[in-house]
Design a protein around this motif. Structure first.
Motif, PDB file in Angstrom:
ATOM      1  N   GLU A  15      45.503  29.727  52.597  1.00 27.91           N
ATOM      2  CA  GLU A  15      45.099  31.306  52.990  1.00 27.91           C
ATOM      3  C   GLU A  15      43.923  31.704  51.144  1.00 27.91           C
ATOM      4  OE1 GLU A  15      45.393  35.272  55.043  1.00 27.91           O
ATOM      5  OE2 GLU A  15      46.975  33.861  54.729  1.00 27.91           O
ATOM      6  N   GLY A  16      44.483  32.110  50.519  1.00 32.44           N
ATOM      7  CA  GLY A  16      43.960  32.347  48.917  1.00 32.44           C
ATOM      8  C   GLY A  16      43.359  31.421  49.086  1.00 32.44           C
ATOM      9  N   LYS A  17      43.268  30.116  48.648  1.00 31.05           N
ATOM     10  CA  LYS A  17      42.178  29.238  48.551  1.00 31.05           C
ATOM     11  C   LYS A  17      41.050  28.959  49.278  1.00 31.05           C
ATOM     12  CE  LYS A  17      40.251  25.500  46.359  1.00 31.05           C
ATOM     13  NZ  LYS A  17      39.895  26.015  44.561  1.00 31.05           N
ATOM     14  N   ALA A  22      35.670  30.861  50.056  1.00 28.74           N
ATOM     15  CA  ALA A  22      34.182  31.473  50.946  1.00 28.74           C
ATOM     16  C   ALA A  22      33.487  32.782  50.025  1.00 28.74           C
ATOM     17  CB  ALA A  22      35.246  32.562  52.126  1.00 28.74           C
ATOM     18  N   GLY A  23      34.172  33.193  49.374  1.00 23.23           N
ATOM     19  CA  GLY A  23      33.474  34.039  48.792  1.00 23.23           C
ATOM     20  C   GLY A  23      32.619  33.779  47.517  1.00 23.23           C
ATOM     21  N   ALA A  25      31.339  30.917  48.252  1.00 24.73           N
ATOM     22  CA  ALA A  25      30.328  30.237  49.478  1.00 24.73           C
ATOM     23  C   ALA A  25      28.982  31.103  49.643  1.00 24.73           C
ATOM     24  CB  ALA A  25      30.548  29.664  50.297  1.00 24.73           C
ATOM     25  N   THR A  26      29.517  32.726  49.981  1.00 28.90           N
ATOM     26  CA  THR A  26      28.337  34.102  50.204  1.00 28.90           C
ATOM     27  C   THR A  26      28.281  34.783  49.232  1.00 28.90           C
ATOM     28  OG1 THR A  26      30.759  35.163  50.537  1.00 28.90           O
ATOM     29  CG2 THR A  26      29.386  33.583  52.827  1.00 28.90           C
ATOM     30  N   GLY A  27      28.642  34.482  47.561  1.00 28.83           N
ATOM     31  CA  GLY A  27      28.686  35.325  46.150  1.00 28.83           C
ATOM     32  C   GLY A  27      29.256  36.378  47.369  1.00 28.83           C
ATOM     33  N   HIS A  28      30.081  36.807  47.688  1.00 27.86           N
ATOM     34  CA  HIS A  28      30.963  38.077  47.408  1.00 27.86           C
ATOM     35  C   HIS A  28      32.285  38.147  46.988  1.00 27.86           C
ATOM     36  CE1 HIS A  28      33.386  40.685  49.731  1.00 27.86           C
ATOM     37  NE2 HIS A  28      32.422  41.208  50.640  1.00 27.86           N
ATOM     38  N   GLU A  29      32.106  38.181  45.706  1.00 27.77           N
ATOM     39  CA  GLU A  29      32.703  38.353  44.585  1.00 27.77           C
ATOM     40  C   GLU A  29      34.382  39.068  45.003  1.00 27.77           C
ATOM     41  OE1 GLU A  29      31.290  40.321  41.160  1.00 27.77           O
ATOM     42  OE2 GLU A  29      29.001  38.826  41.263  1.00 27.77           O
ATOM     43  N   SER A  30      34.084  40.220  45.745  1.00 28.57           N
ATOM     44  CA  SER A  30      35.656  41.059  45.983  1.00 28.57           C
ATOM     45  C   SER A  30      36.416  40.575  46.904  1.00 28.57           C
ATOM     46  CB  SER A  30      35.181  42.036  47.095  1.00 28.57           C
ATOM     47  OG  SER A  30      35.973  42.722  47.181  1.00 28.57           O
ATOM     48  N   ARG A  33      37.896  37.076  43.931  1.00 29.07           N
ATOM     49  CA  ARG A  33      39.039  38.504  43.765  1.00 29.07           C
ATOM     50  C   ARG A  33      40.614  38.101  44.390  1.00 29.07           C
ATOM     51  NH1 ARG A  33      34.698  41.322  41.175  1.00 29.07           N
ATOM     52  NH2 ARG A  33      35.500  43.517  42.919  1.00 29.07           N
ATOM     53  N   LYS A  34      40.463  38.306  45.957  1.00 26.50           N
ATOM     54  CA  LYS A  34      40.913  39.446  46.452  1.00 26.50           C
ATOM     55  C   LYS A  34      41.689  37.122  46.862  1.00 26.50           C
ATOM     56  CE  LYS A  34      39.477  42.523  48.827  1.00 26.50           C
ATOM     57  NZ  LYS A  34      39.304  43.965  49.993  1.00 26.50           N
ATOM     58  N   GLY A  35      40.798  36.428  46.960  1.00 22.44           N
ATOM     59  CA  GLY A  35      42.062  35.127  47.435  1.00 22.44           C
ATOM     60  C   GLY A  35      42.334  34.422  46.426  1.00 22.44           C
ATOM     61  N   LYS A  36      42.273  34.497  45.304  1.00 17.64           N
ATOM     62  CA  LYS A  36      42.609  34.355  43.532  1.00 17.64           C
ATOM     63  C   LYS A  36      43.742  34.646  43.626  1.00 17.64           C
ATOM     64  CE  LYS A  36      38.507  32.622  40.705  1.00 17.64           C
ATOM     65  NZ  LYS A  36      38.230  33.444  39.377  1.00 17.64           N
ATOM     66  N   ALA A  37      43.602  36.021  43.879  1.00 20.46           N
ATOM     67  CA  ALA A  37      45.073  36.970  43.889  1.00 20.46           C
ATOM     68  C   ALA A  37      46.170  36.661  44.966  1.00 20.46           C
ATOM     69  CB  ALA A  37      44.682  38.443  43.743  1.00 20.46           C
ATOM     70  N   GLU A  38      45.750  36.157  46.395  1.00 24.61           N
ATOM     71  CA  GLU A  38      46.611  35.999  47.065  1.00 24.61           C
ATOM     72  C   GLU A  38      47.512  34.218  47.089  1.00 24.61           C
ATOM     73  OE1 GLU A  38      46.503  34.816  51.726  1.00 24.61           O
ATOM     74  OE2 GLU A  38      45.032  36.608  50.971  1.00 24.61           O
ATOM     75  N   LYS A  39      46.155  33.551  45.912  1.00 27.98           N
ATOM     76  CA  LYS A  39      47.090  32.054  45.635  1.00 27.98           C
ATOM     77  C   LYS A  39      47.997  32.290  44.510  1.00 27.98           C
ATOM     78  CE  LYS A  39      43.329  29.482  43.900  1.00 27.98           C
ATOM     79  NZ  LYS A  39      42.408  28.616  43.050  1.00 27.98           N
ATOM     80  N   ILE A  40      47.662  32.890  44.063  1.00 30.23           N
ATOM     81  CA  ILE A  40      48.497  33.077  42.823  1.00 30.23           C
ATOM     82  C   ILE A  40      50.027  33.435  43.076  1.00 30.23           C
ATOM     83  CG2 ILE A  40      49.102  33.849  40.394  1.00 30.23           C
ATOM     84  CD1 ILE A  40      45.638  34.235  39.586  1.00 30.23           C
TER      85      ILE A  40
END
Length: 57
Positions: A15-17, A22-23, A25-30, A33-40
């Motif tokens: 889910e984080g990946k 998606a972030g 691809a869309t240029g949505h930095e927030s 970052r949330k995805g990276k944090a969730e993945k970690i």
């Protein structure tokens, strides 16, 4: 490690990946970052559970 814990942790990683990609691809930095944090977070929980498993056996 129970199968439920294992699938939950792997699900968090996936889910984080997905959020991270998606972030990007869309240029949505927030979202990225949330995805990276969730993945970690999923990877850390998975490692902790594997460590617990090692000491039990």
């Amino acid at each position: 490690m129970g199968i439920g814990d294992k699938t939950r942790n792997i699900g968090k990683i996936v889910e984080g990946k997905a959020k991270e990609m998606a972030g990007k691809a869309t240029g949505h930095e927030s979202l990225e970052r949330k995805g990276k944090a969730e993945k970690i977070k999923g990877k850390v929980k998975h490692a902790v559970e594997r460590g617990k498993d090692t000491f039990r056996h």
